[in-house]
Design a protein around this motif. Structure first.
Motif, PDB file in Angstrom:
ATOM      1  N   UNK A  71       0.812  -1.220   0.000  1.00 48.74           N
ATOM      2  CA  UNK A  71       0.000   0.000   0.000  1.00 48.74           C
ATOM      3  C   UNK A  71       0.842   1.265   0.000  1.00 48.74           C
ATOM      4  N   UNK A  72       2.157   1.148  -0.117  1.00 48.98           N
ATOM      5  CA  UNK A  72       3.035   2.311  -0.243  1.00 48.98           C
ATOM      6  C   UNK A  72       3.443   2.421  -1.704  1.00 48.98           C
ATOM      7  N   UNK A  73       2.894   3.371  -2.451  1.00 44.42           N
ATOM      8  CA  UNK A  73       3.226   3.451  -3.879  1.00 44.42           C
ATOM      9  C   UNK A  73       4.618   4.019  -4.104  1.00 44.42           C
ATOM     10  N   UNK A  74       5.392   3.362  -4.925  1.00 40.77           N
ATOM     11  CA  UNK A  74       6.717   3.853  -5.279  1.00 40.77           C
ATOM     12  C   UNK A  74       6.629   4.751  -6.508  1.00 40.77           C
ATOM     13  N   UNK A  75       5.695   4.426  -7.398  1.00 44.90           N
ATOM     14  CA  UNK A  75       5.478   5.241  -8.598  1.00 44.90           C
ATOM     15  C   UNK A  75       3.996   5.543  -8.731  1.00 44.90           C
ATOM     16  N   UNK A  76       3.681   6.737  -9.180  1.00 40.78           N
ATOM     17  CA  UNK A  76       2.299   7.176  -9.354  1.00 40.78           C
ATOM     18  C   UNK A  76       2.191   7.860 -10.719  1.00 40.78           C
ATOM     19  N   UNK A  77       1.124   7.537 -11.467  1.00 39.62           N
ATOM     20  CA  UNK A  77       0.868   8.152 -12.762  1.00 39.62           C
ATOM     21  C   UNK A  77      -0.473   8.872 -12.758  1.00 39.62           C
ATOM     22  N   UNK A  78      -0.560   9.938 -13.510  1.00 39.26           N
ATOM     23  CA  UNK A  78      -1.833  10.563 -13.840  1.00 39.26           C
ATOM     24  C   UNK A  78      -2.293   9.966 -15.165  1.00 39.26           C
ATOM     25  N   UNK A  79      -3.516   9.431 -15.201  1.00 40.39           N
ATOM     26  CA  UNK A  79      -4.027   8.706 -16.364  1.00 40.39           C
ATOM     27  C   UNK A  79      -5.125   9.520 -17.020  1.00 40.39           C
TER      28      UNK A  79
ATOM     29  N   UNK B 266      -7.382   8.919 -28.632  1.00 38.93           N
ATOM     30  CA  UNK B 266      -6.203   8.216 -29.110  1.00 38.93           C
ATOM     31  C   UNK B 266      -5.751   7.081 -28.230  1.00 38.93           C
ATOM     32  N   UNK B 267      -6.399   6.875 -27.102  1.00 38.63           N
ATOM     33  CA  UNK B 267      -6.010   5.794 -26.202  1.00 38.63           C
ATOM     34  C   UNK B 267      -5.835   6.303 -24.784  1.00 38.63           C
ATOM     35  N   UNK B 268      -5.077   5.558 -23.992  1.00 41.61           N
ATOM     36  CA  UNK B 268      -4.832   5.885 -22.597  1.00 41.61           C
ATOM     37  C   UNK B 268      -3.410   6.423 -22.478  1.00 41.61           C
ATOM     38  N   UNK B 269      -3.284   7.651 -21.992  1.00 38.86           N
ATOM     39  CA  UNK B 269      -1.974   8.266 -21.856  1.00 38.86           C
ATOM     40  C   UNK B 269      -1.601   8.352 -20.375  1.00 38.86           C
ATOM     41  N   UNK B 270      -0.284   8.274 -20.123  1.00 35.39           N
ATOM     42  CA  UNK B 270       0.233   8.222 -18.761  1.00 35.39           C
ATOM     43  C   UNK B 270       1.274   9.319 -18.583  1.00 35.39           C
ATOM     44  N   UNK B 271       1.191  10.028 -17.455  1.00 35.85           N
ATOM     45  CA  UNK B 271       2.187  11.029 -17.090  1.00 35.85           C
ATOM     46  C   UNK B 271       2.625  10.722 -15.666  1.00 35.85           C
ATOM     47  N   UNK B 272       3.907  10.456 -15.486  1.00 36.26           N
ATOM     48  CA  UNK B 272       4.383  10.079 -14.155  1.00 36.26           C
ATOM     49  C   UNK B 272       4.441  11.290 -13.238  1.00 36.26           C
ATOM     50  N   UNK B 273       3.972  11.120 -12.011  1.00 36.48           N
ATOM     51  CA  UNK B 273       4.010  12.167 -10.982  1.00 36.48           C
ATOM     52  C   UNK B 273       5.059  11.795  -9.942  1.00 36.48           C
TER      53      UNK B 273
ATOM     54  N   UNK C  64       4.743  10.558   2.012  1.00 37.68           N
ATOM     55  CA  UNK C  64       3.737   9.541   2.302  1.00 37.68           C
ATOM     56  C   UNK C  64       3.415   9.594   3.786  1.00 37.68           C
ATOM     57  N   UNK C  65       2.147   9.710   4.112  1.00 34.14           N
ATOM     58  CA  UNK C  65       1.697   9.690   5.500  1.00 34.14           C
ATOM     59  C   UNK C  65       0.815   8.468   5.717  1.00 34.14           C
ATOM     60  N   UNK C  66       0.251   8.359   6.919  1.00 30.79           N
ATOM     61  CA  UNK C  66      -0.602   7.214   7.218  1.00 30.79           C
ATOM     62  C   UNK C  66      -1.832   7.168   6.316  1.00 30.79           C
ATOM     63  N   UNK C  67      -2.337   8.333   5.904  1.00 31.66           N
ATOM     64  CA  UNK C  67      -3.579   8.376   5.134  1.00 31.66           C
ATOM     65  C   UNK C  67      -3.414   8.911   3.720  1.00 31.66           C
ATOM     66  N   UNK C  68      -2.368   9.680   3.465  1.00 33.33           N
ATOM     67  CA  UNK C  68      -2.261  10.371   2.189  1.00 33.33           C
ATOM     68  C   UNK C  68      -0.930  10.109   1.506  1.00 33.33           C
ATOM     69  N   UNK C  69      -0.928  10.342   0.201  1.00 37.56           N
ATOM     70  CA  UNK C  69       0.288  10.336  -0.612  1.00 37.56           C
ATOM     71  C   UNK C  69       0.344  11.689  -1.320  1.00 37.56           C
ATOM     72  N   UNK C  70       1.426  12.426  -1.120  1.00 30.38           N
ATOM     73  CA  UNK C  70       1.584  13.739  -1.728  1.00 30.38           C
ATOM     74  C   UNK C  70       2.461  13.574  -2.967  1.00 30.38           C
ATOM     75  N   UNK C  71       1.950  14.011  -4.118  1.00 29.81           N
ATOM     76  CA  UNK C  71       2.704  13.922  -5.364  1.00 29.81           C
ATOM     77  C   UNK C  71       2.786  15.313  -5.996  1.00 29.81           C
TER      78      UNK C  71
END
Length: 336
Positions: free
Chosen positions: A150-158, A163-170, A175-182
């Motif tokens: 449950x700890x994300x190492x990589x996060x993308x905006x989808x 034209x399809x599904x595009x990905x942009x890495x954030x 990382x806190x107990x409840x939130x992930x700041x990107x």
């Protein structure tokens, strides 16, 4: 103080059991394994700690699999004697003395590191199935991380477009107990950690997914086809059905990039023309690999440079400086 493999693995297990809110780098694991107190680890120590951490994670999964198999066998043995009413006192008394069930409960190494559960919709209203998860090892930009699922190492905006599904890495900044700041588009987005782990998180109309996106790949495909399927068909990068690609490479529903690469290599050994396969079979595996990796917002690793050295030899390239003077640069005089 003993520095044997057993002591190293015990310290790493203690570190994994105590960590729930962040990812661990190799230096973190090495510091705990060798009690370096913040000193810089050597290359040999990093390598030893990496191998020990992988052994711990592998043994954890194996112990859990054996435990579940023995517990299931204990239930089967009890049902054969007492019937299928698991709530009856006779069933519980018989189960408590079953050898397989007792042996399965003894395999509690998984409890030291931690067992993670998630509830996945089954397609029926209000119906869910429980899936288990474990600590993960993931390489990001040539750097290895060990982290809870449950700890994300990589996060993308989808984004889903015609034209399809595009990905942009954030960039994950905190990382806190409840939130992930990107950091995304020059701003800091606060994402729900549990939502990002189980499904996806939304922020100002943007959908964010984590590095374990295989479990929602089918849903992204469905959303694309609902919106744009009638406006021009499926784009070239999404022609192969996701289920067919997963079946060809033999990857699970929540596959990762490593699962795809490993599955492709195993299947390619059987389908390669040099091994009795056909070029069409091999090309289909390549298409399935690119299809699955495209859903994860990544691609296949670049091929290695060929090595033309004879067996047992090594070619070493050195930079050389070329002189501007000609060979034998003495002054030539002609007699008249």
């Amino acid at each position: 103080m003993s520095r044997g493999a057993g002591a190293i693995e015990r310290r790493i297990s203690d570190l994994l059991a105590a960590t729930r809110d962040r990812a661990l780098t190799i230096d973190d694991v090495t510091d705990a394994a060798f009690d370096l107190a913040g000193r810089a680890p050597t290359r040999a120590q990093r390598l030893s700690a990496t191998r020990a951490a992988h052994r711990v994670l592998k043994r954890t999964r194996s112990s859990y699999a054996r435990s579940q198999k023995l517990i299931d066998q204990g239930h089967a043995n009890t049902e054969a004697v007492c019937g299928s009413d698991k709530n009856s006192k006779a069933y519980q008394a018989c189960l408590a003395i079953n050898r397989d069930f007792i042996e399965g409960c003894k395999l509690d190494q998984i409890k030291r590191i931690g067992l993670f559960y998630r509830f996945v919709p089954t397609g029926r209203p209000g119906a869910f199935r429980v899936e288990t998860d474990f600590w993960c090892a993931e390489t990001v930009k040539r750097r290895l991380y060990f982290h809870p699922p449950d700890v994300p190492v990589r996060v993308w905006a989808v984004a889903i477009g015609p034209g399809g599904i595009t990905w942009v890495e954030a960039e994950v900044t905190k990382i806190t107990d409840r939130n992930v700041i990107v950091r995304y588009a020059g701003e800091f987005a606060r994402l729900d950690r549990e939502a990002l782990w189980k499904w996806w998180a939304n922020w100002r109309g943007v959908r964010f997914v984590s590095s374990r996106t295989g479990r929602i790949a089918s849903e992204l495909d469905r959303l694309f086809r609902e919106r744009y399927g009638a406006m021009g068909g499926v784009p070239p990068s999404m022609q192969m059905p996701l289920g067919e690609a997963m079946a060809l490479l033999g990857v699970p529903a929540d596959y990762t990039r490593e699962d795809v690469i490993s599955g492709f290599r195993n299947a390619a050994k059987r389908a390669h023309p040099d091994a009795g396969g056909t070029a069409e079979m091999f090309q289909k595996l390549v298409e399935a690999r690119d299809r699955l990796l495209g859903v994860l917002g990544t691609s296949a690793p670049a091929p290695k440079a060929p090595n033309y050295a004879p067996k047992g030899a090594e070619i070493i390239y050195r930079r050389v400086s070329r002189s501007s003077r000609r060979l034998g640069g003495a002054t030539v005089r002609r007699l008249i």
